[in-house]
Design an enzyme around this catalytic site. Sequence first.
Site, short mmCIF file in Angstrom:
data_model
loop_
_atom_site.label_atom_id
_atom_site.label_comp_id
_atom_site.label_asym_id
_atom_site.label_seq_id
_atom_site.Cartn_x
_atom_site.Cartn_y
_atom_site.Cartn_z
N THR A 12 0.82 -1.22 0.00
CA THR A 12 0.00 0.00 0.00
C THR A 12 0.85 1.26 0.00
O THR A 12 0.52 2.26 -0.65
CB THR A 12 -0.91 0.01 1.25
OG1 THR A 12 -1.84 -1.06 1.11
CG2 THR A 12 -1.68 1.31 1.36
N THR A 85 1.57 -4.48 4.25
CA THR A 85 1.40 -4.84 5.66
C THR A 85 0.77 -6.22 5.85
O THR A 85 0.94 -6.84 6.88
CB THR A 85 0.53 -3.80 6.39
OG1 THR A 85 -0.77 -3.77 5.78
CG2 THR A 85 1.15 -2.42 6.36
N1 ASP Z 1 -2.74 -5.23 0.51
C1 ASP Z 1 -1.64 -4.41 0.96
C2 ASP Z 1 -0.39 -5.27 1.00
O1 ASP Z 1 -0.19 -6.01 1.93
C3 ASP Z 1 -1.93 -3.85 2.31
C4 ASP Z 1 -0.88 -2.92 2.85
O2 ASP Z 1 0.21 -2.79 2.38
O3 ASP Z 1 -1.22 -2.25 3.87
O4 ASP Z 1 0.40 -5.22 0.08
#
Ligand code: ASP
Length: 331
Positions: A12, A85
């Site tokens: 993200t 994340t």
């Molecule tokens: N879907 C994203 C990922 O894990 C979520 C994030 O980065 O917060 O790449």
Amino acid sequence: MKRLLLLTTGGTIASIPTVEGLAPGIGGDAMAHRLGPMADHYELTVRDILHLDSSNIQPEEWQVIARAVHEARNRFDGIVVTHGTDTMAYTASVLSFMLLHIGIPVVLTGAQLSIDHPLTDALENLRAALAMAASGVPGVFVAFDRKIILGTRAVKTKTTGFDAFESVNAPLAATVSGSGLNLHIQPVHDGEPCVLRNRLCRDVFLIKLTPGLNPEIFDMLLRMRYRGIVIEAFGAGGLHFIRRDLISKLHKMTAAGIAVVVCSQCLYERSDFSLYQTGQKALDQGVIQTGDMTTEAAVTKLMWILGQTSSLEEVRRCFSTNLAGEISYFS
Ligand code: ASP
């Protein structure tokens, strides 16, 4: 000035809107640019190694990241890895094992909002990650929401909150406050050389027990040639054996040479399968306990150990040894 390497993998933090939803699209140079004069505190080198949502980060990608960190370790004082994340806790755990004795800080970070979002938490998280990477404390960490968490103890507990990660069953490694980066652990390097051990066994299955689970699932896992199984059992440690007998299946699995590891569905505190009859019966079948490890650490440790050895005794020995801070209490 500390020489830091910024490795980007997507997530993200690097996302842009697309017709199919958010997807990684911002590279490391642009990210460093968004940091503004803050980046001038360090001699920063940037390398984009992956452009993935972390749901697509799998053992092959863990090996790419581990190799990139290992190759760069002697040329930098610290390394920051930006990462989605969603699976960051798994990556942080597995890197902790693959890069045992890494002599520098390796800090994973990401964000709940893209670095281009006006309310982003990316800059805050990057600032903390860079400070930790410059701290001289060797090891793998996650930096998020002004907290620095040991890699093997990080768990994602929130889908959108900025305080998305917790340090489970272990104190924070450091915090960021008005007095700067407050280290809660000492910068000790054990002097051992860091040998990249990045072989992993992908045939590890995590099963979460539900009341009444059909034991035949284990026959299917045997047929699918899984080599390792992690069972998230109930409470302090229990599995059902009346009406639907999971215990006899455990026996079948261990007799077939499968490493069966048991932990708890409870997020906090340790499991101890010797406490109840429903747990002791499992121990009698030769299952391996995880003490107070997180599920992420248990799964990645099993993938890692089975990548190094096929000896069940060695797996058992390794699980009762604290390698990277993953166990502080072993039952
Ligand atoms: N879907 C994203 C990922 O894990 C979520 C994030 O980065 O917060 O790449």
